[in-house]
Design an enzyme around this catalytic site. Structure first.
Site, PDB file in Angstrom:
ATOM      1  N   ARG A 252       0.845  -1.184   0.000  1.00  0.00           N
ATOM      2  CA  ARG A 252       0.000   0.000   0.000  1.00  0.00           C
ATOM      3  C   ARG A 252       0.885   1.240   0.000  1.00  0.00           C
ATOM      4  O   ARG A 252       1.925   1.271   0.661  1.00  0.00           O
ATOM      5  CB  ARG A 252      -0.916   0.033   1.239  1.00  0.00           C
ATOM      6  N   GLU A 280      -4.705   7.130  -7.372  1.00  0.00           N
ATOM      7  CA  GLU A 280      -4.924   6.101  -8.395  1.00  0.00           C
ATOM      8  C   GLU A 280      -6.235   6.410  -9.119  1.00  0.00           C
ATOM      9  O   GLU A 280      -7.256   6.591  -8.463  1.00  0.00           O
ATOM     10  CB  GLU A 280      -4.969   4.714  -7.754  1.00  0.00           C
ATOM     11  N   HIS A 299      -1.293  -0.947 -10.081  1.00  0.00           N
ATOM     12  CA  HIS A 299      -1.992  -1.659  -8.999  1.00  0.00           C
ATOM     13  C   HIS A 299      -2.605  -2.961  -9.525  1.00  0.00           C
ATOM     14  O   HIS A 299      -3.798  -3.238  -9.345  1.00  0.00           O
ATOM     15  CB  HIS A 299      -3.072  -0.783  -8.373  1.00  0.00           C
TER      16      HIS A 299
END
Length: 341
Positions: A252, A280, A299
């Site tokens: 993360r 994001e 991601h």
């Protein structure tokens, strides 16, 4: 499938709050048919529509959720008169349930175990790229540099004999440790919950964070998201890493001060491979995109075909176990909620 009831109970209703593109990835035809045979389904295409989920909950016994589903809180629970299970198809459940769910005695499950290996594999791929400076060569050749100039890079290393530091002996962290150790790396770990016995079993040395950072060629981040781990790698910590070292983050962005990391990367002193970001999608003009010493992925570390199918199968199996009167395999407790964000 494990936990499948012998006969279908058509009065058992399940709400599937998973959008069409993810349903296609999560549920094989066989798994979906098994769920359809076992229960009456209400499928929500616009799964982020809170009103649609609320309207579907009355009478439902189980709810299958995916990323960006609305949080199941006291207000949504007001519509859920028979709900017994929330089965999340991902790992981080804190964004999707509140403590109200646990107070109602509703079971919560997650599928994080299924994500550990693919994320660890990507972390391994990142590690090898940073050790061999592959991202620098790729950037140079794509940028039009001549062969001689593109061949210039800081010293390169093999993973065998390299000192690898792992922050967090999580499920993914342990999978990563097994992989890099099998390739001959020396591994040190920082984790306040790792016992000496566990460290011995893993074949690693347990050390303080400062020792790990100052003595590792590659640092891989696999810690959970908690208040204590927020920005645990800031300017002071990153400065401890040796010149030419690399940072791998498939966990993360919460764990790393992104501005401090950008400052270090801009100097060229460190390399990094990053799958997770503060914003994001990563903005088109973000400085990370232009740095030759940075490897970026959007991601997608857990995005393999096999992993996505295991996520769906895991959630469906939890529903079938509930229908069969059996306990869940991957239950999340209220106490563990903070560590699975």
């Amino acid at each position: 499938m494990p936990g499948s009831p012998e006969t279908a109970d058509r009065s058992f209703r399940v709400v599937v709050a998973v959008p069409p593109h993810l349903r296609a990835q999560f549920f094989t035809a066989e798994v979906w048919q098994e769920l359809e045979r076992a229960a009456r389904l209400t499928v929500i295409d616009d799964h982020s529509d809170r009103a649609a989920v609320a309207a579907a909950l009355p009478g439902a016994r189980a709810l299958i959720t995916s990323w960006r589903a609305p949080k199941v809180d006291a207000e949504l629970l007001g519509h859920a008169d028979r709900l017994e299970l929330v089965a999340h198809t991902g790992s981080a459940v804190a964004p999707y349930v509140t403590e109200d769910v646990f107070r109602r005695g509703i079971l919560v499950t997650q599928a994080g175990d299924e994500m550990a290996r693919p994320v660890a594999e990507v972390a391994l791929a990142f590690t090898l790229s940073l050790l061999h400076r592959i991202q620098r060569f790729d950037h140079a050749l794509r940028g039009g540099q001549d062969w001689a100039a593109a061949s210039e890079a800081p010293p390169r290393h093999e993973i065998h004999g390299s000192d690898i530091g792992v922050i967090g002996a999580s499920r993914t962290g342990r999978a990563y440790i097994r992989m890099v150790r099998a390739m001959g790396a020396r591994v040190r770990v920082t984790d306040p919950f790792l016992s000496d016995a566990d460290a011995g079993t893993l074949g690693v040395e347990s050390v303080p964070l400062e020792t790990l950072l100052s003595g590792s060629r590659i640092v891989a981040v696999h810690a959970p998201v908690t208040e204590e781990t927020h920005r645990m790698l800031g300017a002071e910590q990153l400065a401890l890493m040796p010149d030419g070292a690399g940072l791998v983050n498939t966990a993360r962005s919460w764990l790393v001060d992104e501005d401090a990391l950008l400052t270090e990367l801009t100097t060229g002193r460190l390399d990094a491979a990053i799958d997770v970001f503060d914003a994001e999608p990563l903005p088109a003009g973000h400085p990370f995109r232009s740095l030759p010493n940075v490897l970026l992925t959007p991601h997608q570390a857990a995005g393999s075909v096999e992993c996505r199918q295991r996520l769906g199968t895991s959630a469906v199996n939890e529903v079938l176990r509930l229908l069969a009167g059996r306990p869940p395999v991957h239950a999340v407790t209220a106490d563990a909620l903070v560590r699975l964000r």
